[in-house]
Design an enzyme around this catalytic site. Structure first.
Site, PDB file in Angstrom:
ATOM      1  N   PRO A  31       4.636  15.267   5.050  1.00  0.00           N
ATOM      2  CA  PRO A  31       5.259  16.683   4.492  1.00  0.00           C
ATOM      3  C   PRO A  31       5.081  17.407   3.193  1.00  0.00           C
ATOM      4  CG  PRO A  31       6.709  14.720   4.479  1.00  0.00           C
ATOM      5  CD  PRO A  31       5.762  14.182   4.953  1.00  0.00           C
ATOM      6  N   ASP A  54      -5.646  21.842   7.322  1.00  0.00           N
ATOM      7  CA  ASP A  54      -4.584  23.065   7.778  1.00  0.00           C
ATOM      8  C   ASP A  54      -3.928  23.426   6.642  1.00  0.00           C
ATOM      9  OD1 ASP A  54      -5.240  22.954  10.493  1.00  0.00           O
ATOM     10  OD2 ASP A  54      -3.505  21.791  11.001  1.00  0.00           O
ATOM     11  N   LYS A  76      -3.642  28.241   9.707  1.00  0.00           N
ATOM     12  CA  LYS A  76      -3.302  29.255  10.445  1.00  0.00           C
ATOM     13  C   LYS A  76      -1.629  29.181   9.779  1.00  0.00           C
ATOM     14  CE  LYS A  76      -4.613  27.225  14.789  1.00  0.00           C
ATOM     15  NZ  LYS A  76      -3.743  26.034  14.846  1.00  0.00           N
ATOM     16  N   GLY A 107      -0.617  18.715   8.876  1.00  0.00           N
ATOM     17  CA  GLY A 107       0.513  18.500   8.043  1.00  0.00           C
ATOM     18  C   GLY A 107       1.453  17.636   8.951  1.00  0.00           C
ATOM     19  N   ILE A 112       2.962  16.019  16.528  1.00  0.00           N
ATOM     20  CA  ILE A 112       4.196  16.680  16.618  1.00  0.00           C
ATOM     21  C   ILE A 112       4.279  18.099  15.891  1.00  0.00           C
ATOM     22  CG2 ILE A 112       6.671  16.748  15.786  1.00  0.00           C
ATOM     23  CD1 ILE A 112       6.511  13.818  15.352  1.00  0.00           C
ATOM     24  N   MET A 193       9.232  25.704  12.730  1.00  0.00           N
ATOM     25  CA  MET A 193       9.046  27.054  12.544  1.00  0.00           C
ATOM     26  C   MET A 193      10.226  27.942  13.293  1.00  0.00           C
ATOM     27  SD  MET A 193       5.380  26.250  14.427  1.00  0.00           S
ATOM     28  CE  MET A 193       5.725  25.069  15.565  1.00  0.00           C
TER      29      MET A 193
HETATM   30  N1  SAH Z   1       3.047  18.501  12.348  1.00  0.00           N
HETATM   31  C1  SAH Z   1       3.909  19.061  11.516  1.00  0.00           C
HETATM   32  C2  SAH Z   1       4.676  20.454  12.096  1.00  0.00           C
HETATM   33  C3  SAH Z   1       3.658  21.429  11.886  1.00  0.00           C
HETATM   34  S1  SAH Z   1       4.592  22.858  12.604  1.00  0.00           S
HETATM   35  C4  SAH Z   1       5.054  17.940  11.345  1.00  0.00           C
HETATM   36  O1  SAH Z   1       4.888  16.910  11.953  1.00  0.00           O
HETATM   37  O2  SAH Z   1       5.683  17.822  10.514  1.00  0.00           O
HETATM   38  C5  SAH Z   1       4.967  23.717  11.038  1.00  0.00           C
HETATM   39  C6  SAH Z   1       6.446  23.368  10.725  1.00  0.00           C
HETATM   40  O3  SAH Z   1       6.748  22.335  10.208  1.00  0.00           O
HETATM   41  C7  SAH Z   1       6.882  24.358   9.483  1.00  0.00           C
HETATM   42  O4  SAH Z   1       7.293  25.804  10.012  1.00  0.00           O
HETATM   43  C8  SAH Z   1       8.354  23.728   9.181  1.00  0.00           C
HETATM   44  O5  SAH Z   1       9.274  24.003   9.992  1.00  0.00           O
HETATM   45  C9  SAH Z   1       7.927  22.293   9.283  1.00  0.00           C
HETATM   46  N2  SAH Z   1       7.627  21.678   8.013  1.00  0.00           N
HETATM   47  C10 SAH Z   1       6.434  21.315   7.799  1.00  0.00           C
HETATM   48  N3  SAH Z   1       6.323  20.855   6.502  1.00  0.00           N
HETATM   49  C11 SAH Z   1       7.577  21.084   6.102  1.00  0.00           C
HETATM   50  C12 SAH Z   1       8.145  20.737   4.615  1.00  0.00           C
HETATM   51  N4  SAH Z   1       7.475  19.997   4.052  1.00  0.00           N
HETATM   52  N5  SAH Z   1       9.680  21.063   4.743  1.00  0.00           N
HETATM   53  C13 SAH Z   1      10.128  21.722   5.619  1.00  0.00           C
HETATM   54  N6  SAH Z   1       9.740  22.033   6.792  1.00  0.00           N
HETATM   55  C14 SAH Z   1       8.525  21.715   6.977  1.00  0.00           C
END
Ligand code: SAH
Length: 277
Positions: A31, A54, A76, A107, A112, A193
């Site tokens: 994250p 990404d 994106k 990310g 997920i 999101m």
């Molecule tokens: N694959 C990623 C999610 C990608 S979708 C995962 O497993 O975390 C992108 C969404 O993930 C963002 O819009 C937000 O809702 C969430 N997100 C990702 N990083 C975040 C963070 N550091 N803090 C809060 N929400 C986060």
């Protein structure tokens, strides 16, 4: 005579590469906090030659990549795509077929809400060898860094992760989720999101039976130094998020566990960044 001995007629390296595409490694970057990378992800990053990364990948994570490696940004953001998903897949396949191992950095966790499933399918279909290295997803990062356990014997025995993202440019009111399922009792609902559609989410959950005073929190930039948490209830959270100008990336957590933020959030982060009602 083998192709390798006919340099005038064959580009032997290209031929070999075409016969045996290089491996693609789909890596979860976690994250944000680089210390939340797995050991396996850190090793893959240190050995990387070409990295496709990404939008949500933190710069400190990219610091693990050797200086001489190629870093290609394919991020994106809502309404701003450097490359379409199809173009990203095509680039990944082209690089692999040219014999260059690719590290595809995403990310959180690649499987997920990261479209890693589609990328893995394309690789499997094209016969490109691949490996998936999981990452800590935003929900787990938020749970630890904002002090919100996702399950808890006294509060929630089911965890549902869903997306508040609208396909296309639709009106937020067209957000089509299984509201009855999301409004079930003793459950934690985590929404990725969902900042733009937060008012509709809260309204629909109340309409489908959750109490307006159900605890709810939104955690912005979890595990990063500028993390912020706004907490309230289904009734108050949309206005609070607007007042505090919450922006993506942020995760919404709905359910009784959200109230534990007030007691479990690490003390320093709580004092600096929490906006309680
Ligand atoms: N694959 C990623 C999610 C990608 S979708 C995962 O497993 O975390 C992108 C969404 O993930 C963002 O819009 C937000 O809702 C969430 N997100 C990702 N990083 C975040 C963070 N550091 N803090 C809060 N929400 C986060």
């Amino acid at each position: 005579m083998s192709a390798l001995h006919e340099p005038l007629r064959f580009d032997a390296r290209a031929l070999l590469a075409a016969e045996r595409p290089a491996k693609v490694t789909l890596v979860g970057a976690g994250p944000g906090d680089p210390e939340l990378l797995t050991l396996k992800a850190a090793r893959a990053l240190r050995e990387a030659q070409v990295v496709l990364y990404d939008h949500l990948v933190g710069c400190e994570v990219l610091d693990f990549v050797p200086k001489q490696a190629h870093r290609i940004y394919v991020g994106k953001q809502s309404g701003c795509h450097t490359l379409s998903q199809e173009a990203i897949i095509e680039l990944m396949l082209r690089l692999a077929h040219s014999g260059r191992p690719v590290l595809r950095l995403k990310g959180g966790d690649p499987f997920i809400f990261g479209r890693g499933g589609e990328e893995a399918q394309a690789l499997a279909q094209a016969g490109v060898p691949f490996e998936v290295i999981p990452g800590i997803s935003a929900a787990q990062g938020v749970a630890a860094s904002a002090g919100i356990p996702l399950t808890h014997r006294d509060h929630a025995c089911t965890l549902v992760m869903t997306t508040g993202h609208l396909r296309g440019e639709g009106d937020a009111r067209t957000l089509d989720l299984d509201w009855a399922l999301l409004a079930r009792p003793r459950q934690t609902v985590v929404i990725y999101m969902g900042v733009a559609t937060l008012p509709v989410i809260c309204e629909q959950l109340i309409r489908h039976g959750l109490a307006p005073d159900t605890p709810a929190a939104v955690v912005e930039r979890a595990t990063r130094p500028d993390q912020r948490t706004v907490d309230g209830t289904l009734e108050t959270l949309p206005a609070l998020a607007r007042i505090h100008e919450v922006k993506a990336p942020a995760l919404i957590v709905i359910g009784a566990v959200a109230q534990l933020h007030a007691v479990l959030a690490p003390a320093a982060a709580h004092a600096a960044a929490c906006c309680n009602v």
